[in-house]
Design a protein around this motif. Structure first.
Motif, PDB file in Angstrom:
ATOM      1  N   GLU A 288      47.717  62.606  61.798  1.00 51.54           N
ATOM      2  CA  GLU A 288      47.152  63.282  61.918  1.00 51.54           C
ATOM      3  C   GLU A 288      46.698  64.856  61.131  1.00 51.54           C
ATOM      4  O   GLU A 288      47.749  65.290  61.432  1.00 51.54           O
ATOM      5  N   LEU A 289      45.866  65.487  60.530  1.00 52.45           N
ATOM      6  CA  LEU A 289      46.208  66.347  59.417  1.00 52.45           C
ATOM      7  C   LEU A 289      46.343  67.485  60.613  1.00 52.45           C
ATOM      8  O   LEU A 289      46.846  68.636  60.663  1.00 52.45           O
ATOM      9  N   ARG A 290      45.306  67.618  61.727  1.00 47.80           N
ATOM     10  CA  ARG A 290      45.594  68.021  62.760  1.00 47.80           C
ATOM     11  C   ARG A 290      46.711  68.852  63.502  1.00 47.80           C
ATOM     12  O   ARG A 290      47.283  69.151  63.726  1.00 47.80           O
ATOM     13  N   GLN A 291      47.026  66.942  63.795  1.00 50.06           N
ATOM     14  CA  GLN A 291      48.307  67.039  64.253  1.00 50.06           C
ATOM     15  C   GLN A 291      49.127  67.800  63.824  1.00 50.06           C
ATOM     16  O   GLN A 291      50.779  68.141  64.214  1.00 50.06           O
ATOM     17  N   ILE A 292      49.600  67.559  62.753  1.00 50.12           N
ATOM     18  CA  ILE A 292      50.707  67.784  61.346  1.00 50.12           C
ATOM     19  C   ILE A 292      50.253  69.530  61.813  1.00 50.12           C
ATOM     20  O   ILE A 292      51.258  70.278  61.656  1.00 50.12           O
ATOM     21  N   GLN A 293      49.420  70.003  61.573  1.00 42.65           N
ATOM     22  CA  GLN A 293      49.104  71.578  61.393  1.00 42.65           C
ATOM     23  C   GLN A 293      49.300  72.131  62.832  1.00 42.65           C
ATOM     24  O   GLN A 293      50.037  73.173  63.112  1.00 42.65           O
ATOM     25  N   ASP A 294      48.760  71.528  63.580  1.00 44.85           N
ATOM     26  CA  ASP A 294      49.907  71.757  65.506  1.00 44.85           C
ATOM     27  C   ASP A 294      50.329  71.944  65.645  1.00 44.85           C
ATOM     28  O   ASP A 294      51.096  73.597  66.214  1.00 44.85           O
ATOM     29  N   ALA A 295      51.283  70.600  64.785  1.00 43.74           N
ATOM     30  CA  ALA A 295      53.151  70.773  65.182  1.00 43.74           C
ATOM     31  C   ALA A 295      54.197  71.891  64.274  1.00 43.74           C
ATOM     32  O   ALA A 295      54.537  71.959  65.017  1.00 43.74           O
ATOM     33  N   THR A 297      52.398  75.311  63.493  1.00 46.72           N
ATOM     34  CA  THR A 297      52.230  76.144  63.961  1.00 46.72           C
ATOM     35  C   THR A 297      53.014  76.496  65.600  1.00 46.72           C
ATOM     36  O   THR A 297      53.831  77.459  65.515  1.00 46.72           O
ATOM     37  N   TRP A 298      52.858  74.899  66.338  1.00 42.25           N
ATOM     38  CA  TRP A 298      53.862  75.283  67.209  1.00 42.25           C
ATOM     39  C   TRP A 298      55.753  74.993  67.279  1.00 42.25           C
ATOM     40  O   TRP A 298      56.169  76.346  67.913  1.00 42.25           O
ATOM     41  N   VAL A 322      56.414  72.798  52.252  1.00 42.90           N
ATOM     42  CA  VAL A 322      57.536  72.502  51.165  1.00 42.90           C
ATOM     43  C   VAL A 322      57.740  73.992  51.078  1.00 42.90           C
ATOM     44  O   VAL A 322      59.199  74.952  52.113  1.00 42.90           O
ATOM     45  N   GLN A 323      56.771  75.314  51.936  1.00 38.32           N
ATOM     46  CA  GLN A 323      57.084  76.388  52.519  1.00 38.32           C
ATOM     47  C   GLN A 323      57.867  76.501  54.043  1.00 38.32           C
ATOM     48  O   GLN A 323      58.732  77.057  52.951  1.00 38.32           O
ATOM     49  N   LYS A 324      58.093  76.048  54.599  1.00 35.75           N
ATOM     50  CA  LYS A 324      58.684  75.777  55.429  1.00 35.75           C
ATOM     51  C   LYS A 324      59.795  75.072  55.584  1.00 35.75           C
ATOM     52  O   LYS A 324      60.609  75.263  57.061  1.00 35.75           O
ATOM     53  N   GLU A 325      60.002  74.562  54.217  1.00 31.00           N
ATOM     54  CA  GLU A 325      60.688  73.433  54.575  1.00 31.00           C
ATOM     55  C   GLU A 325      61.308  72.629  55.487  1.00 31.00           C
ATOM     56  O   GLU A 325      62.319  71.905  56.634  1.00 31.00           O
ATOM     57  N   ILE A 326      59.898  71.794  55.836  1.00 31.51           N
ATOM     58  CA  ILE A 326      59.855  70.871  56.683  1.00 31.51           C
ATOM     59  C   ILE A 326      60.345  69.246  56.234  1.00 31.51           C
ATOM     60  O   ILE A 326      59.351  68.803  55.621  1.00 31.51           O
ATOM     61  N   PRO A 327      61.065  68.464  56.412  1.00 31.61           N
ATOM     62  CA  PRO A 327      60.644  67.189  55.837  1.00 31.61           C
ATOM     63  C   PRO A 327      59.878  66.001  56.660  1.00 31.61           C
ATOM     64  O   PRO A 327      59.754  66.307  57.797  1.00 31.61           O
TER      65      PRO A 327
END
Length: 468
Positions: A288-295, A297-298, A322-327
């Motif tokens: 879910e969108l909020r899960q990904i966003q919170d993850a 941030t965490w 892309v900015q955080k280089e998270i695959p």
């Protein structure tokens, strides 16, 4: 009427009529005496024997379906094929040479050592073995037989769980996966908040020790559902777990420097140290969108390397990823959308959208071990719905290897890497292609599996009836 055995979690196996039932407030001694009735003991014995027989049949069938290959004992040269290296283009009419399980030469003008076994594969194609980046391979066999399922550990915080020690090398799902092209599976524990560590396993070997490619790939975190009433409490528990691990790590460093008294070893907190030191990423299962966003941030707050697994809504935060280089490891592609307003092809086209956004990604499909052989179909569907064919192949070879930290061994065909490869009649992601032979670390793999055995059996049945 079925009564419950209060001395275990299992129900009594014998059905009793109302006349046989004792009063509900009978003493425990009376219940214990009833548990020793001949019928009960006999049925328990019969059930145990049947369960053991079923397990033995399963193991026997698995053993007959696949025989681990012997170690490579001489130089092998595959000549005349079209070689898809993934990392360095396509080599027409090429030769690949490997010795002691490692690629020693690849190209069109390769000097084949004297005495090498030369295999003519003209007209065929050679690819790196496919990588299943999210699997229960080896820890799940038959859902209805509890003793063959070892995915979840008790408790919510289990960073020290290592699934390789529970891996079943006799699993018949190994054979069906590798004859579909999957030569490396990332076995992943489940359950709880922190499930444990994933491990890369080779799809051939006599024991789990033989089959481990690389242990401790990543720490697995099951991100809580954002719609849960306990969401904030779950996140607080996760943060507290990492805070405890940091305190333990600091105390250990202080002790080793001679600045603090000795602390007792805690295996769970000890397993967190590679994550805190940046040597091991955290794979967060989040859709879910909020899960990904919170993850995201965490992970920034905890200063840990993050990989998103699942990623159904990842395209909505593409710029951030892309900015955080998270695959992202994309799970099931061949599935329907989760929301009524989403297009029917939302999941089919997700990999293409991630690629267009510049996100590094791999495709893993579903985690089910029995369906690991469907991985090429999952990737093929992504290619049919907009993903470039080369990127589709890369998503289950080199990209998966790079994300999971095993690209020094597998994922592409290069000198110095493992000779883990496929000889095929065409692109292994195409349904019509046949995988004729596989090599794992230079070992020629037995291509028999449970599916092929059943095919041959019932092919014979048809032939016998036709020839009557």
């Amino acid at each position: 009427m079925r009564r419950t055995n209060q001395f275990s979690d299992q129900p009594f196996t014998e059905n009793y009529s109302t006349e046989k039932m004792q009063p509900m407030n009978r003493s425990y001694a009376a219940q214990y005496s009833a548990a020793k009735e001949p019928g009960f003991a006999l049925n328990r014995t019969v059930c145990a024997m049947l369960a053991a027989l079923l397990f033995c049949i399963m193991i026997f069938s698995s053993a007959n379906a696949q025989t681990p290959a012997a170690m490579q004992d001489g130089v092998i040269a595959l000549e005349g094929a079209t070689i898809y290296t993934v990392s360095d283009g396509v080599i027409e009419n090429g030769t690949i040479v490997f010795d002691d399980g490692v690629i020693t030469a690849i190209g069109t003008n390769v000097q084949v050592p004297a005495g090498a076994e030369r295999v003519d594969v003209s007209g065929k194609e050679i690819y790196p073995g496919l990588i299943d980046g999210y699997s229960r391979m080896g820890i799940y066999e038959i859902g209805a037989v509890d003793m063959t399922v070892d995915i979840n550990e008790l408790g919510r915080f289990n960073p020290n769980v290592t699934p390789e020690i529970a891996f079943n090398p006799e699993s018949r799902h190994i054979g069906t996966a590798r004859t579909a092209g999957v030569l490396t599976a990332v076995t992943t524990p489940g359950g709880g908040l922190v499930s444990g560590q994933s491990v890369a396993m080779k799809m051939d070997g006599w024991s789990w020790e033989d089959m481990v490619l690389k242990p401790g790939l990543a720490l697995i975190v099951n991100w809580p559902s954002a719609s849960s009433d306990n969401y904030e409490d779950d996140l607080l528990e996760l943060r507290d777990s990492f805070a405890s691990a940091r305190s333990y790590h600091k105390a250990k460093i202080a002790y080793e420097a001679g600045n603090a008294s000795r602390k007792d070893v805690d295996s769970k907190l000890e397993a967190m140290i590679p994550v805190l030191e940046g040597d091991r990423p955290v794979v967060v299962e989040a859709d879910e969108l909020r899960q990904i966003q919170d993850a995201i941030t965490w992970a920034g707050e905890e200063e840990v390397d993050l990989i998103i697994m699942g990623g159904r809504d990842a395209h909505y935060v593409a710029d951030h990823l892309v900015q955080k280089e998270i695959p992202v490891i994309v799970t099931s592609v061949l599935t329907s959308p989760n929301r009524q307003w989403e297009p029917y092809d939302g999941r089919y086209s997700l990999p293409a959208r991630l690629h267009e956004a510049g996100i590094t990604f791999a495709i893993a499909g579903g985690s089910s071990a029995p369906y690991a052989f469907r991985l090429p179909n999952e990737v093929g569907a992504a290619a049919a719905y907009g993903l470039d064919a080369d990127e589709a192949l890369r998503s289950v070879t080199l990209s998966a290897a790079e994300i999971l930290g095993i690209s020094d061994r597998v994922g592409s065909l290069e000198v110095g890497k493992d000779a883990t490869l496929l000889i095929t009649t065409g692109n292994p992601l195409e349904y019509s292609s046949q995988i004729e032979q596989a090599y794992i670390e230079g070992r020629k793999i037995d291509m028999v599996d449970a599916h092929r055995m059943l095919y041959e059996k019932y092919r014979e049945k048809v032939d016998q009836r036709v020839n009557r």
